[in-house]
Motif scaffolding. Structure first.
Motif, PDB file in Angstrom:
ATOM      1  N   VAL A 225      -0.805   8.761 -15.213  1.00 18.15           N
ATOM      2  CA  VAL A 225      -0.838   8.828 -13.624  1.00 18.15           C
ATOM      3  C   VAL A 225      -0.482  10.234 -13.212  1.00 18.15           C
ATOM      4  O   VAL A 225       0.589  10.447 -13.110  1.00 18.15           O
ATOM      5  CB  VAL A 225       0.040   7.878 -13.086  1.00 18.15           C
ATOM      6  CG1 VAL A 225      -0.159   7.782 -11.372  1.00 18.15           C
ATOM      7  CG2 VAL A 225      -0.331   6.410 -13.670  1.00 18.15           C
ATOM      8  N   LEU A 226      -1.641  10.964 -12.478  1.00 22.83           N
ATOM      9  CA  LEU A 226      -1.198  12.198 -12.276  1.00 22.83           C
ATOM     10  C   LEU A 226      -0.859  12.125 -10.866  1.00 22.83           C
ATOM     11  O   LEU A 226       0.351  12.778 -10.280  1.00 22.83           O
ATOM     12  CB  LEU A 226      -2.583  12.907 -12.040  1.00 22.83           C
ATOM     13  CG  LEU A 226      -3.045  13.565 -13.669  1.00 22.83           C
ATOM     14  CD1 LEU A 226      -4.202  14.557 -13.124  1.00 22.83           C
ATOM     15  CD2 LEU A 226      -2.260  14.036 -14.353  1.00 22.83           C
ATOM     16  N   GLU A 227      -1.380  11.418  -9.704  1.00 21.33           N
ATOM     17  CA  GLU A 227      -1.019  11.270  -8.464  1.00 21.33           C
ATOM     18  C   GLU A 227      -1.114   9.773  -8.002  1.00 21.33           C
ATOM     19  O   GLU A 227      -1.595   9.026  -8.568  1.00 21.33           O
ATOM     20  CB  GLU A 227      -1.855  11.978  -7.374  1.00 21.33           C
ATOM     21  CG  GLU A 227      -1.851  13.474  -7.401  1.00 21.33           C
ATOM     22  CD  GLU A 227      -3.039  13.867  -6.709  1.00 21.33           C
ATOM     23  OE1 GLU A 227      -3.833  14.793  -7.093  1.00 21.33           O
ATOM     24  OE2 GLU A 227      -2.789  13.594  -5.503  1.00 21.33           O
ATOM     25  N   ARG A 228       0.056   9.369  -7.083  1.00 26.34           N
ATOM     26  CA  ARG A 228      -0.103   8.289  -6.380  1.00 26.34           C
ATOM     27  C   ARG A 228       0.318   8.591  -4.947  1.00 26.34           C
ATOM     28  O   ARG A 228       1.463   8.893  -4.761  1.00 26.34           O
ATOM     29  CB  ARG A 228       1.140   7.056  -7.058  1.00 26.34           C
ATOM     30  CG  ARG A 228       0.997   5.933  -6.095  1.00 26.34           C
ATOM     31  CD  ARG A 228       1.985   5.060  -6.809  1.00 26.34           C
ATOM     32  NE  ARG A 228       2.112   3.848  -5.949  1.00 26.34           N
ATOM     33  CZ  ARG A 228       3.130   3.301  -5.194  1.00 26.34           C
ATOM     34  NH1 ARG A 228       4.180   4.015  -5.332  1.00 26.34           N
ATOM     35  NH2 ARG A 228       3.147   2.250  -4.778  1.00 26.34           N
ATOM     36  N   ARG A 229      -0.305   8.608  -4.088  1.00 22.38           N
ATOM     37  CA  ARG A 229      -0.267   8.807  -2.744  1.00 22.38           C
ATOM     38  C   ARG A 229      -0.378   7.349  -1.868  1.00 22.38           C
ATOM     39  O   ARG A 229      -1.414   6.701  -1.989  1.00 22.38           O
ATOM     40  CB  ARG A 229      -1.141   9.867  -2.282  1.00 22.38           C
ATOM     41  CG  ARG A 229      -1.074  11.138  -2.664  1.00 22.38           C
ATOM     42  CD  ARG A 229      -1.835  12.056  -1.939  1.00 22.38           C
ATOM     43  NE  ARG A 229      -3.204  12.118  -1.628  1.00 22.38           N
ATOM     44  CZ  ARG A 229      -3.930  12.260  -2.707  1.00 22.38           C
ATOM     45  NH1 ARG A 229      -3.903  12.620  -3.838  1.00 22.38           N
ATOM     46  NH2 ARG A 229      -5.447  11.788  -2.312  1.00 22.38           N
ATOM     47  N   ILE A 230       0.823   7.208  -0.988  1.00 17.56           N
ATOM     48  CA  ILE A 230       0.847   6.294  -0.436  1.00 17.56           C
ATOM     49  C   ILE A 230       0.481   6.405   1.133  1.00 17.56           C
ATOM     50  O   ILE A 230       1.199   7.371   1.835  1.00 17.56           O
ATOM     51  CB  ILE A 230       2.345   5.399  -0.511  1.00 17.56           C
ATOM     52  CG1 ILE A 230       2.503   5.199  -1.783  1.00 17.56           C
ATOM     53  CG2 ILE A 230       2.559   4.200   0.281  1.00 17.56           C
ATOM     54  CD1 ILE A 230       4.013   5.150  -2.240  1.00 17.56           C
ATOM     55  N   GLU A 231      -0.273   5.683   1.879  1.00 16.54           N
ATOM     56  CA  GLU A 231      -0.541   5.567   3.327  1.00 16.54           C
ATOM     57  C   GLU A 231       0.010   4.566   3.851  1.00 16.54           C
ATOM     58  O   GLU A 231      -0.832   3.369   3.593  1.00 16.54           O
ATOM     59  CB  GLU A 231      -1.932   5.969   3.614  1.00 16.54           C
ATOM     60  CG  GLU A 231      -2.186   6.431   5.085  1.00 16.54           C
ATOM     61  CD  GLU A 231      -1.872   7.545   5.330  1.00 16.54           C
ATOM     62  OE1 GLU A 231      -1.189   7.825   6.574  1.00 16.54           O
ATOM     63  OE2 GLU A 231      -2.035   8.727   4.419  1.00 16.54           O
ATOM     64  N   THR A 232       0.948   4.433   4.504  1.00 17.07           N
ATOM     65  CA  THR A 232       1.381   3.121   5.334  1.00 17.07           C
ATOM     66  C   THR A 232       1.394   3.380   6.798  1.00 17.07           C
ATOM     67  O   THR A 232       1.775   4.342   7.512  1.00 17.07           O
ATOM     68  CB  THR A 232       2.933   3.120   4.872  1.00 17.07           C
ATOM     69  OG1 THR A 232       3.057   2.766   3.589  1.00 17.07           O
ATOM     70  CG2 THR A 232       3.452   1.740   5.580  1.00 17.07           C
ATOM     71  N   PHE A 233       0.742   2.122   7.449  1.00 11.48           N
ATOM     72  CA  PHE A 233       0.836   2.284   8.799  1.00 11.48           C
ATOM     73  C   PHE A 233       1.636   1.190   9.329  1.00 11.48           C
ATOM     74  O   PHE A 233       1.629   0.178   9.368  1.00 11.48           O
ATOM     75  CB  PHE A 233      -0.835   1.926   9.344  1.00 11.48           C
ATOM     76  CG  PHE A 233      -1.879   2.823   8.621  1.00 11.48           C
ATOM     77  CD1 PHE A 233      -2.306   3.919   9.579  1.00 11.48           C
ATOM     78  CD2 PHE A 233      -2.179   2.536   7.677  1.00 11.48           C
ATOM     79  CE1 PHE A 233      -3.198   4.780   9.032  1.00 11.48           C
ATOM     80  CE2 PHE A 233      -3.320   3.267   7.006  1.00 11.48           C
ATOM     81  CZ  PHE A 233      -3.692   4.352   7.716  1.00 11.48           C
ATOM     82  N   ASP A 234       2.585   1.753  10.039  1.00 12.38           N
ATOM     83  CA  ASP A 234       3.737   0.683  10.382  1.00 12.38           C
ATOM     84  C   ASP A 234       3.777   0.996  12.114  1.00 12.38           C
ATOM     85  O   ASP A 234       4.060   1.754  12.791  1.00 12.38           O
ATOM     86  CB  ASP A 234       5.273   1.319  10.117  1.00 12.38           C
ATOM     87  CG  ASP A 234       6.176   0.275  10.301  1.00 12.38           C
ATOM     88  OD1 ASP A 234       5.926  -0.631  11.383  1.00 12.38           O
ATOM     89  OD2 ASP A 234       7.231   0.157   9.830  1.00 12.38           O
ATOM     90  N   THR A 235       3.066  -0.058  12.710  1.00 13.61           N
ATOM     91  CA  THR A 235       2.745  -0.062  14.093  1.00 13.61           C
ATOM     92  C   THR A 235       4.060  -0.586  15.040  1.00 13.61           C
ATOM     93  O   THR A 235       3.774  -0.046  16.157  1.00 13.61           O
ATOM     94  CB  THR A 235       1.524  -0.777  14.774  1.00 13.61           C
ATOM     95  OG1 THR A 235       1.951  -2.207  14.472  1.00 13.61           O
ATOM     96  CG2 THR A 235       0.349  -0.647  13.572  1.00 13.61           C
ATOM     97  N   GLY A 236       4.917  -1.143  14.422  1.00 16.48           N
ATOM     98  CA  GLY A 236       6.176  -1.700  15.151  1.00 16.48           C
ATOM     99  C   GLY A 236       5.999  -2.863  15.957  1.00 16.48           C
ATOM    100  O   GLY A 236       6.895  -3.241  16.453  1.00 16.48           O
TER     101      GLY A 236
END
Ligand SMILES: [Fe+2]
Length: 245
Positions: A225-236
């Motif tokens: 695994v070279l990369e693991r990019r996380i995109e999280t949308f927390d709208t509240g």
């Protein structure tokens, strides 16, 4: 939950953002992996409609799924695969130099998941057939005991030893709705965000649900695994608070 929005909205946002992120790097995804609980007690038409939505967004990129405890195996098989049956959905396919294995450790209505007879043997044979190819394993239920308050599925020593000695590059899971990274039998094991909400345990015993969703981009190369990019949308957005009986 009365305030929850249609999950297709967040799913669309995640797919479009993930594709845009790849485009910006001059890349195209090799595979979209969906970590289960596609529908809540969905019928055949629900799965057919979801499949159409995802495949249109995928624009030719292969899609791999595993099933969760909220999925109906019968409705999934009818609406997604166009076949009859209620058996666990174990699936494998090779994409270029990568073998992808989807192992069904879910039981509809059982939040703790389970493996059924024959699955370890199927996994052993599938791993052997993959040979030295880099391999990704996906299950719905997480399996790391220290992961958090949501119980993991119970794994036998035989299963863990099989994983440990295998060529698996990483393991992908869902179910908890919370991002997590750890090791299972010495293999990197990633849990992705959910596609709608997450729960927080409050001091008074209630659970507060808030809108949050996201995806992970994982780059593999030569079995690592070279990369693991996380995109999280927390709208509240608060969706509700409930007490469990
Ligand atoms: Fe689940």
């Amino acid at each position: 939950m009365y305030a929850m929005r249609n999950p297709l909205i967040s799913l669309g946002i995640c797919l479009e953002r993930a594709f845009a992120e790849c485009r910006n790097q001059g890349k195209r995804p090799d595979l979209i992996a969906i970590s289960g609980d596609l529908c809540e007690d969905g019928d055949e038409e629900d799965y057919r409609a979801l499949r159409t939505f995802i495949y249109e967004k995928a624009a030719g990129v292969p899609v791999a799924v595993t099933l969760g405890n909220h999925d109906s195996k019968q409705s999934f098989r009818a609406g997604w695969l166009g076949e009859e049956g209620t058996q666990p959905y174990n699936w494998t396919q090779t994409f270029g130099d990568t073998c992808f294995i989807s192992l069904d450790n879910s039981v509809q209505g059982n939040p703790n998941g389970d493996f059924v007879a024959g699955q370890i043997e199927w996994l052993r044979a599938t791993l052997a057939a993959a040979g030295e190819r880099q391999t990704v394993l996906m299950t719905h239920h997480h399996m790391i005991p220290y992961q958090g308050p949501v119980l993991p599925v119970k794994c036998s020593g035989e299963f863990l030893e099989l994983i440990r000695k295998s060529q698996i590059s990483c393991i992908l899971c869902g179910h908890t709705h919370h991002n997590f990274e750890g090791l299972l039998a010495d293999k990197p094991c990633f849990t992705v965000d959910g596609m709608s909400f997450y729960g927080e345990n409050l001091d008074n015993g209630a659970v507060r649900f808030r809108e949050k969703f996201g995806y992970s981009l994982i780059v593999l190369d030569q079995g690592r695994v070279l990369e693991r990019r996380i995109e999280t949308f927390d709208t509240g957005r608060l969706l509700g608070e409930f007490f469990w009986k």
